[in-house]
Design a protein around this motif. Structure first.
Motif, PDB file in Angstrom:
ATOM      1  N   TYR A 130      -2.467   5.065   5.127  1.00 47.47           N
ATOM      2  CA  TYR A 130      -1.271   4.262   3.985  1.00 47.47           C
ATOM      3  C   TYR A 130      -0.257   5.039   4.507  1.00 47.47           C
ATOM      4  O   TYR A 130       0.883   4.527   4.361  1.00 47.47           O
ATOM      5  CB  TYR A 130      -1.659   4.190   3.231  1.00 47.47           C
ATOM      6  N   GLU A 131      -0.094   6.568   4.644  1.00 45.72           N
ATOM      7  CA  GLU A 131       0.850   7.249   4.241  1.00 45.72           C
ATOM      8  C   GLU A 131       1.284   6.852   5.757  1.00 45.72           C
ATOM      9  O   GLU A 131       3.147   7.101   5.332  1.00 45.72           O
ATOM     10  CB  GLU A 131       0.264   8.459   4.487  1.00 45.72           C
ATOM     11  N   LEU A 134       3.974   4.119   5.854  1.00 41.49           N
ATOM     12  CA  LEU A 134       4.692   4.045   4.490  1.00 41.49           C
ATOM     13  C   LEU A 134       5.962   4.865   5.212  1.00 41.49           C
ATOM     14  O   LEU A 134       7.490   4.611   5.227  1.00 41.49           O
ATOM     15  CB  LEU A 134       4.141   5.031   3.366  1.00 41.49           C
ATOM     16  N   ALA A 162       6.534  -4.865   5.521  1.00 46.32           N
ATOM     17  CA  ALA A 162       5.670  -3.818   4.543  1.00 46.32           C
ATOM     18  C   ALA A 162       5.059  -4.673   3.648  1.00 46.32           C
ATOM     19  O   ALA A 162       3.900  -4.313   3.933  1.00 46.32           O
ATOM     20  CB  ALA A 162       6.687  -3.166   3.535  1.00 46.32           C
ATOM     21  N   VAL A 167       1.933  -2.228   1.592  1.00 47.46           N
ATOM     22  CA  VAL A 167       2.645  -1.298   1.212  1.00 47.46           C
ATOM     23  C   VAL A 167       2.311  -2.325   0.387  1.00 47.46           C
ATOM     24  O   VAL A 167       3.814  -3.250   0.460  1.00 47.46           O
ATOM     25  CB  VAL A 167       3.744  -0.569   2.152  1.00 47.46           C
ATOM     26  N   ASP A 171       6.468   1.053  -3.425  1.00 48.91           N
ATOM     27  CA  ASP A 171       6.867   2.048  -2.676  1.00 48.91           C
ATOM     28  C   ASP A 171       8.018   2.192  -1.631  1.00 48.91           C
ATOM     29  O   ASP A 171       8.604   2.229  -1.277  1.00 48.91           O
ATOM     30  CB  ASP A 171       5.147   2.471  -1.698  1.00 48.91           C
ATOM     31  N   TYR A 212       4.347  12.014  -0.366  1.00 50.17           N
ATOM     32  CA  TYR A 212       4.220  11.854   0.713  1.00 50.17           C
ATOM     33  C   TYR A 212       4.880  13.513   1.776  1.00 50.17           C
ATOM     34  O   TYR A 212       5.905  13.743   2.544  1.00 50.17           O
ATOM     35  CB  TYR A 212       5.987  11.716   0.087  1.00 50.17           C
TER      36      TYR A 212
END
Length: 249
Positions: A130-131, A134, A162, A167, A171, A212
């Motif tokens: 997921y990170e 992003l 997104a 996401v 976010d 993050y």
């Protein structure tokens, strides 16, 4: 432990059939809890994400370039400044020789009339955390901003990506706020309201700094690692802006 507790409880109520049913229910609750604990960011599934499949660096770069071309063409034209942004980004990350080879592939990708954002995102969903997704959105916003203006059509296209990336919108709005300036940007980046208390601001900063942090990206791709550092700095900058504004944190 939950499944055995439920099995014992079921045994006392309904004897052996109750123990079996209790075990199954307890197992489901345990799996659900594990899934929730393994969720990445605020937008992950409550059942957790499937462990990403392996993807070669070359294949990952091709998918990334496909997304870049989609955003570049979102406003109906191919901006030289946006093309230059992608090239410079890869040169700064990989070095001139490899970046030029990647960019030759990119030129071919851009010429393609139809690239399915949904298919590209579906492929990457199975192979990235997921990170990382992003960070990909952050990179795409950087491309859109390269010509000095992030247009509505580009925002819509990145929002669509997104959605395909699964996401969360909070976010998405946080990343968008790093590129589209407004009075409440710092709060949007930290995903809080302007009415938040000082303690809530501090907690939001800690949470966002964890989410993050570049180490969370966990990828071998240097372009994504570099972008993660930039995004982490934006979170720090947002917190410092609120500190100066309030003078009380």
């Amino acid at each position: 432990m939950m499944k055995w507790f439920a099995a014992v409880l079921g045994f006392f109520v309904y004897r052996f059939p109750g123990a079996v049913i209790g075990f199954l229910i307890g197992s489901f609750i345990e799996n659900l809890s594990k899934g929730s604990n393994s969720t990445s960011g605020r937008g992950g599934s409550i059942f957790g994400e499937v462990k990403p499949q392996k993807v070669s660096p070359e294949d990952f770069e091709l998918q990334l370039l496909s997304l870049c071309s989609i955003v570049i063409k979102a406003d109906g034209s191919v901006s030289p400044s946006e093309m230059a942004y992608v090239q410079q980004y890869f040169v700064g990350t990989y070095g001139k020789e490899k970046a030029n080879a990647i960019f030759r592939t990119f030129n071919e990708v851009v010429k393609k009339n139809e690239i399915s954002a949904q298919k590209v995102c579906s492929y990457l969903n199975q192979r990235t955390r997921y990170e990382v997704r992003l960070q990909l959105l952050h990179f795409l916003f950087g491309i859109a901003q390269a010509d000095g203006q992030v247009r509505a059509s580009e925002i819509d296209k990145i929002r669509e990506i997104a959605t395909y990336f699964r996401v969360s919108m909070i976010d998405f709005e946080s990343i968008k706020a790093m590129f589209i300036k407004s009075a409440d940007n710092a709060y949007k980046i930290l995903e809080i309201e302007k009415s938040a208390t000082d303690s809530e601001v501090k907690k939001a900063y800690r949470d966002m700094a964890k989410k993050y942090h570049p180490d969370r990206v966990n990828t071998e791709n240097e372009a994504i690692k570099k972008g993660a550092e930039e995004k982490f700095k934006e979170v720090q900058k947002a917190y410092e802006t609120i500190q100066k504004e309030r003078g009380s944190l």
